[in-house]
Design a protein around this motif. Structure first.
Motif, short mmCIF file in Angstrom:
data_model
loop_
_atom_site.label_atom_id
_atom_site.label_comp_id
_atom_site.label_asym_id
_atom_site.label_seq_id
_atom_site.Cartn_x
_atom_site.Cartn_y
_atom_site.Cartn_z
N PRO A 1 -10.49 8.25 3.67
CA PRO A 1 -11.47 8.66 2.65
C PRO A 1 -12.10 7.45 1.97
CG PRO A 1 -9.26 9.45 2.09
CD PRO A 1 -9.14 8.74 3.38
N VAL A 2 -13.39 7.39 2.02
CA VAL A 2 -14.11 6.24 1.48
C VAL A 2 -15.13 6.71 0.47
CG1 VAL A 2 -15.34 4.14 2.06
CG2 VAL A 2 -13.98 5.26 3.78
N LYS A 3 -15.32 5.91 -0.54
CA LYS A 3 -16.37 6.20 -1.51
C LYS A 3 -17.14 4.91 -1.71
CE LYS A 3 -16.57 8.31 -6.08
NZ LYS A 3 -15.70 8.55 -7.24
N LEU A 4 -18.43 5.02 -1.69
CA LEU A 4 -19.26 3.82 -1.86
C LEU A 4 -19.69 3.70 -3.32
CD1 LEU A 4 -21.66 3.57 1.18
CD2 LEU A 4 -20.30 1.74 0.23
N ILE B 1 0.87 -1.18 0.00
CA ILE B 1 0.00 0.00 0.00
C ILE B 1 0.90 1.22 0.00
CG2 ILE B 1 -1.75 1.26 1.27
CD1 ILE B 1 -2.65 -1.43 2.42
N PHE B 2 0.86 1.94 -1.08
CA PHE B 2 1.74 3.11 -1.17
C PHE B 2 0.91 4.38 -1.04
CE2 PHE B 2 0.77 1.41 -5.34
CZ PHE B 2 0.23 2.49 -5.99
N ASP B 3 1.58 5.45 -0.76
CA ASP B 3 0.89 6.72 -0.55
C ASP B 3 0.18 7.14 -1.83
OD1 ASP B 3 1.25 7.16 2.06
OD2 ASP B 3 3.08 8.34 1.85
N GLY B 4 -1.01 7.60 -1.66
CA GLY B 4 -1.75 8.11 -2.81
C GLY B 4 -2.47 7.06 -3.62
N CYS B 5 -2.51 5.85 -3.14
CA CYS B 5 -3.13 4.81 -3.95
C CYS B 5 -4.63 4.74 -3.67
CB CYS B 5 -2.49 3.45 -3.72
SG CYS B 5 -2.78 2.78 -2.11
N THR B 6 -5.31 4.18 -4.61
CA THR B 6 -6.75 3.96 -4.48
C THR B 6 -7.00 2.47 -4.45
OG1 THR B 6 -7.11 5.94 -5.77
CG2 THR B 6 -8.98 4.48 -5.48
N ILE B 7 -7.70 2.03 -3.43
CA ILE B 7 -7.90 0.60 -3.25
C ILE B 7 -9.38 0.29 -3.38
CG2 ILE B 7 -7.60 -1.33 -1.65
CD1 ILE B 7 -5.45 0.32 -0.26
N LEU B 8 -9.65 -0.70 -4.21
CA LEU B 8 -11.03 -1.15 -4.33
C LEU B 8 -11.23 -2.37 -3.45
CD1 LEU B 8 -13.78 -0.89 -5.95
CD2 LEU B 8 -12.87 -2.71 -7.35
N VAL B 9 -12.26 -2.32 -2.62
CA VAL B 9 -12.52 -3.42 -1.69
C VAL B 9 -13.91 -3.95 -1.96
CG1 VAL B 9 -12.68 -4.05 0.72
CG2 VAL B 9 -11.00 -2.38 0.00
N HIS B 10 -14.02 -5.28 -1.93
CA HIS B 10 -15.33 -5.88 -2.17
C HIS B 10 -15.76 -6.65 -0.93
CE1 HIS B 10 -18.68 -7.55 -4.28
NE2 HIS B 10 -18.26 -8.79 -4.09
N PHE C 1 -4.23 6.94 1.63
CA PHE C 1 -4.85 6.16 0.56
C PHE C 1 -6.35 6.38 0.59
CE2 PHE C 1 -6.59 2.78 3.22
CZ PHE C 1 -5.82 2.91 4.37
N ARG C 2 -6.97 5.97 -0.48
CA ARG C 2 -8.40 6.16 -0.64
C ARG C 2 -9.00 4.77 -0.86
NH1 ARG C 2 -11.87 8.76 -4.83
NH2 ARG C 2 -10.44 7.94 -6.36
N VAL C 3 -10.17 4.57 -0.34
CA VAL C 3 -10.79 3.26 -0.48
C VAL C 3 -12.11 3.41 -1.21
CG1 VAL C 3 -11.69 1.24 0.72
CG2 VAL C 3 -9.70 2.42 1.62
N LEU C 4 -12.31 2.56 -2.19
CA LEU C 4 -13.61 2.48 -2.84
C LEU C 4 -14.28 1.20 -2.36
CD1 LEU C 4 -12.71 3.44 -6.52
CD2 LEU C 4 -13.29 4.92 -4.62
N CYS C 5 -15.42 1.34 -1.76
CA CYS C 5 -16.13 0.18 -1.23
C CYS C 5 -17.30 -0.16 -2.14
CB CYS C 5 -16.71 0.47 0.15
SG CYS C 5 -15.51 0.37 1.44
N THR C 6 -17.42 -1.40 -2.52
CA THR C 6 -18.64 -1.81 -3.21
C THR C 6 -19.73 -1.98 -2.17
OG1 THR C 6 -18.04 -4.10 -2.99
CG2 THR C 6 -17.36 -3.02 -5.00
N GLU C 7 -20.92 -1.91 -2.66
CA GLU C 7 -22.04 -1.99 -1.73
C GLU C 7 -22.13 -3.38 -1.10
OE1 GLU C 7 -25.69 -1.87 -3.73
OE2 GLU C 7 -26.91 -1.65 -1.93
N GLY C 8 -21.83 -4.41 -1.90
CA GLY C 8 -21.83 -5.76 -1.36
C GLY C 8 -23.23 -6.30 -1.16
#
Lengths: 692, 396
Positions: B268-271, B213-222, B242-249
């Motif tokens: 920071p999270v985005k759904l 996990i590096f600085d400034g990365c965007t991670i998608l999590v399911h 880092f920023r996380v994109l969360c799927t609704e699941g």
């Protein structure tokens, strides 16, 4: 189901500096831009010194006639139209199939002149250092061949050093220098020249050692056994030369050697080097010390040789073939016209040899009747299939051991090993061994070697027979049962299973699944000329399975309705490559394209630690008449009786190599594993073979 | 949080009705009951639309929809009815129930994975065993693990955890040479060690994955995975940006919970809705998923939707990382999606679905190994093909 090795997404790696050309993955841009330049120069693909895209130049020729032969080797006319596909594959498959990546390299526009030259020189490496390796065929796979070649050179050097060192201080250095210079200048010096140089040196050396009497001669003979060119000069001739040299040496004239040596080899370059060698010669120490030293050095060398697997017989190597012919029990007439790429494989005109073998029956007093029987069965094709052949061989050896009694003055361990070796070479003459049989023989020999000395002869024989029984039971019969159990879990109701050829394990699986009451349909794919599938089909129908029978030509049509492909294998190699009946790779490739899972069923004793990238360097050639003739169709048999025509070559390959990316799963007695785990099984259980 | 779940209702039913007395002490099994281990789990009903594994997950993750709760309630009442006759059979073999009980006790800890709970429960079996010989103990252990496995056949990690425990504990060469008591204490020692290793696995994985996990990365999590949560938590604690994109699941909306937890950590999270994965894949640097089970081919079985995310990521050349503890390594080898026993889960569509319309209720899918980049496990960072190597070494 899917490729396991399709270029995976890799985490971002910052690349510092420049990427070398040796990078196995050609940069994607190159492949993308390739199509245009290829089109532009596709008209003249073969006039350049590069390799042709499909053919690898045959390894056996001397360089003088190579360029001409290379153009002759281009026997597949549609190759140029096929090349873009090859390049595609290089790009997609990445480093996997380097046999192609090498071939793709020279024609790719960004590979400079230097690059192609490098590949040719490397090709030379493979060729002239031993003549046993089929040059480019497998070498590009990341240096496998190259390392062996190096080893070869190394051992050669090692072999020479002991002789050279004690006699003259600079001798070894000269040798080394010679090796190096010849290898650096390889692009120019021909094989013949190099051989000549070595020969000359050797002759000179032998001459200087002449005083040592028999020792020198013996050494020279040993050397000659590894030297292919020597086959031309007979032993008697060489001894004569040595006598002359010895006489000259006795006269105390070091210079006297030179003309003789030069006469032995006659190359332009060796004369330059000769003086430096001979200058040191008179200052040589005692030969007795030399022989002592030699004796001390030999064991490690021999051990090292043991580590390196013995190179396979290359049948394009005339010298060796002649030599083996002398040893051969019976004479097999060789087929006249063999396909260029496969000249290193034995091909005989089958049929006539049977009578030849029969007539020799009474002369073969050294051959055990059981082994003889098995050999004839192999020849006639009565015993086919990896397991059946292996069991037949082991049973024959069991009889051999039962009837064996140690001759006086010999030990059981050594004599029996030698005996079995001679039987094995007889069997090889009848038909090349499969890798599974090689494993079984290795097991057998290691059991003999590990016999405790305290055992009496009867005990030892009983133990060995017991071992063979256990091997057959555990590694073949029980293994098959386990495989059948595993595989049956992958058969569901409503499945359509496809199989190719006739594999006994697959047959057992189908019958077992049927016994379990699963509802499925079988597609048996068959091919000419063996039609092995028909026998399988008959047996399946007898048990009441519902089958479809088709030829391999229709495999792409039938594949869309198939849900599983079950295939047998002759052996599975360390890189996951499956070595199996010719046509298997095609079926697996079609199945892969249709996203149908391919299951390879193979006992673990057929696993081999070798790595093979193509089906060229090790294969078996069948009778060319088989494909020339269509039985029962006189109207299409125009090719009959034309097997010896000069411009016509028949290629009847027996095996092919299926890359691991087409294989979804390998079912073995150790369970269901991905093809990437074959080396793990080999690593973890190889010891067990030896210890059992 | 877990006590809101229907799973708890089931547990409570069981606990209250079946064995109110102390069930921790294990009695040696009567010889008659050895032959056929009863299925002790009354809610393992084929008609039920909810697999036990997802009940447990829902219990731990606590996101419950109204529809789901209603169905579970219904299932629970049905289970009690069917469970009625099992009590009669179960009375004879009280031991098997005790393992389950122990397991359930452990399971109540919300942070404890199911497999770890099973491992702890099996360790308790050894501790409480009254066996006199090694063989007896081994048989007892085998039975206990079998009953645990049959308690929930849909949970891959439970089965794999039990198998691995048996392997790990009983595979000591020293056992034959010692007297029974010291051998037993050795077994307990090993069992506890294994429990400890499994318990710490999440921390180890989190440590290992920090390099990626590096600085400034965007991670998608399911979906919601506790391992992935641990990884992200540690990264946040390490002051990584880092920023996380969360799927609704969908359908259990486990992504919402992950987003909640991450928001608490000021990440920071985005759904996203599940179908927006391909749309956002451009800005994603890496995909992080957990796994229900890691199979022999090196592929993973995970919450529905993982496969398509992996496919999209693969086609866009984004790395897909899997965080999974090694007790999830299972000796399974699915060839395709339909090659596994289905784990079902009801789906709340919000509107009534006509009875003619079929609903795909399978809860998980299989992602083949070629779409995965790396697996972060407590054994190290592995490529998919190494999974099989590890399994071969563990099982053969």
């Amino acid at each position: 189901m899917d490729a396991r090795r399709v270029s995976q997404v890799v985490p971002k790696v910052r690349q510092v500096g420049f990427v070398t050309h040796s990078d196995p993955n050609p940069p994607p841009q190159a492949s993308r831009t390739q199509s245009v330049p290829i089109e532009s120069n596709s008209g003249t693909p073969y006039d350049s010194p590069d390799f042709s895209p499909v053919m690898i130049p045959p390894p056996r020729h001397h360089s003088e006639n190579l360029s001409h032969l290379r153009s002759a080797a281009v026997a597949v006319p549609e190759s140029s139209s096929r090349r873009p596909m090859w390049d595609d594959r290089v790009a997609v498959v990445g480093s996997y199939n380097p046999g192609n990546s090498l071939l793709g390299q020279p024609v790719s526009p960004n590979s400079s002149e230097v690059n192609s030259e490098a590949s040719t020189t490397l090709g030379w490496f493979g060729r002239n250092s031993s003549g046993k390796f089929s040059a480019g065929s497998s070498f590009p796979g990341g240096g496998f061949d190259l390392t062996t070649v190096k080893m070869e050179n190394f051992t050669q050097l090692e072999g020479k050093k002991p002789e050279a060192v004690p006699e003259r201080g600079g001798g070894a250095a000269v040798e080394v220098h010679n090796e190096v210079s010849s290898s650096t200048a390889k692009a120019k010096t021909t094989k013949a020249e190099r051989r000549a140089m070595q020969e000359a040196q050797r002759a000179a050396k032998a001459a200087t050692k002449g005083k040592g009497g028999g020792g020198g001669v013996e050494v020279n003979n040993r050397e000659s056994s590894s030297n292919t060119l020597k086959a031309k000069t007979t032993k008697a001739e060489r001894r004569e030369t040595q006598e002359a040299q010895r006489a000259a040496k006795a006269a105390g004239k070091a210079q006297g050697n030179k003309p003789v040596a030069a006469a032995g080899g006659a190359g332009p370059s060796n004369i330059l080097r000769q003086p430096s060698q001979n200058r040191d010669d008179p200052a040589v120490g005692s030969t007795i010390a030399g022989s002592d030293r030699r004796g001390g050095d030999r064991p490690p060398e021999r051990e090292r040789k043991k580590d390196v697997p013995p190179p396979r017989m290359q049948f394009d190597d005339q010298g060796r073939v002649n030599k083996s012919k002398k040893r051969a029990v019976f004479n097999q007439p060789e087929a006249k016209n063999r396909v260029e790429l496969f000249r290193h494989l034995p091909q005989y005109e089958h049929g006539s040899q049977l009578t030849d073998l029969e007539s020799k029956f009474l002369e073969l007093d050294s051959m055990h009747p059981a082994v003889y029987k098995v050999g004839v069965q192999y020849l006639a094709g009565d015993v086919t299939g990896g397991n059946a052949r292996c069991i037949a061989m082991l049973r024959a050896f069991q009889e051999v051991i039962n009837d064996y009694s140690t001759p006086p003055g010999k030990t059981l361990v050594r004599d029996l090993t030698a005996k079995i070796s001679s039987y094995v070479s007889f069997l090889i003459e009848c038909r090349p061994l499969s890798m599974s049989m090689g494993n079984a023989i290795r097991f057998q020999k290691s059991r003999i070697a590990k016999l405790p000395l305290t055992l009496s002869e009867t005990e030892a024989k009983a133990a060995l027979c017991n071992d063979i029984d256990r091997f057959i039971n555990e590694k073949i019969i029980l293994a098959d049962k386990v495989i059948v159990r595993h595989a049956a879990t992958k058969v569901r109701d409503g499945d359509v299973l496809l199989t190719y050829g006739s594999s006994c394990v697959v047959e057992m699986i189908l019958l077992y699944a049927h016994e379990l009451g699963k509802q499925f349909r079988v597609v048996v794919v068959d091919s000419r000329p063996k039609h092995e599938g028909q026998a399988l089909l008959r047996r399946l129908l007898a048990k009441g399975l519902s089958c479809t029978y088709t030829h391999i030509n229709a495999v792409s049509y039938i594949m869309h309705e198939v849900t599983r492909v079950f295939l047998g294998a002759s052996s599975v190699l360390s890189n996951g490559t499956t070595y199996s009946r010719v046509g298997t790779a095609c079926v697996a490739m079609v199945a892969h394209a249709f996203r149908v899972p391919v299951l390879i069923c193979c006992e673990a004793y057929k696993f081999h630690e070798r790595v093979q990238l193509d089906s060229i360097c090790s294969n078996e050639l069948g009778d060319s008449n088989d494909i020339a003739r269509v039985p029962g169709r006189p109207d299409v048999n125009s090719m009959d009786n034309r097997t010896n025509e000069k411009n016509l070559q028949f290629l009847n390959l027996m095996y092919d190599a299926t890359p691991s990316e087409y294989v979804s799963m390998i079912i073995t007695d150790y369970g269901m594993i991905p093809p990437t785990s074959v080396p793990v099984i080999v690593r973890e259980y190889r010891r067990e073979y030896l210890l059992i | 949080m877990w006590h809101r779940s229907a799973s708890f209702i089931l547990d409570k039913n069981q606990n209250d009705t079946v064995y109110p007395a102390d069930s921790v002490t294990l009695t040696p099994p009567p010889p008659s009951s050895i032959s056929t281990p009863q299925n002790p789990n009354p809610n393992l009903n084929r008609n039920m639309s909810m697999s036990a594994y997802y009940q447990t997950r829902a219990a731990h993750h606590g996101v419950v929809t109204s529809d789901w709760l209603a169905q579970s309630q219904e299932a629970a009442t049905r289970a009690v009815v069917t469970g009625g006759q099992e009590i009669v059979d179960g009375g004879k073999s009280g031991r098997a129930f005790s393992v389950i009980d122990e397991f359930n006790n452990w399971r109540k800890q919300p942070d404890l994975a199911e497999a770890v709970a099973a491992i702890r429960a099996l360790a308790a079996v050894i501790r409480n065993s009254e066996a006199k010989t090694m063989m007896e103990l081994e048989i007892e252990l085998k039975k206990a693990s079998d009953s645990l496995k049959s308690w929930d056949t849909t949970s891959i990690s439970l089965t794999a955890g039990c198998d691995l425990f048996m392997r790990y504990v009983t595979r000591t060469s020293a056992l034959e040479y010692e007297d029974f008591n010291s051998a037993r204490s050795r077994l307990i020692e090993r069992a506890e060690k294994f429990g400890e290793i499994s318990y710490k696995a999440r921390k180890i994985i989190a440590m290992l994955s920090q390099d990626f996990i590096f600085d400034g990365c965007t991670i998608l999590v399911h979906g919601f995975s506790r391992v992935v949560m641990e990884v992200l938590k540690m990264a946040a604690q390490n002051k990584k940006l880092f920023r996380v994109l969360c799927t609704e699941g969908r359908p259990d909306r486990s992504g919402l919970r992950l987003a909640n937890e991450l928001a608490k950590l000021d990440v920071p999270v985005k759904l996203l809705i599940d179908s927006a994965v391909a749309y956002t894949m451009d800005e994603v640097d890496m995909v992080f998923v957990g796994a229900d089970g890691v199979v022999e081919s090196g592929g993973i079985i995970n919450m529905m939707g993982t496969y398509q995310i992996a496919l999209v990521a693969h086609s866009m050349n984004k790395p897909v990382y899997v965080a999974a503890e090694s007790y999830k390594f299972a000796r399974l080898y699915p060839l395709d999606q339909k090659d596994m026993g289905p784990a079902l889960r009801p789906i709340d569509f919000g509107v009534p679905i006509p009875s003619k319309v079929e609903v795909e209720t399978s809860a998980r899918d299989y992602t083949p190994p070629q779409y995965l980049t790396l697996l972060f496990t407590d054994l190290g960072v592995l490529t998919p093909s190494v999974v099989s190597d590890e399994l071969i070494q563990l099982y053969l």
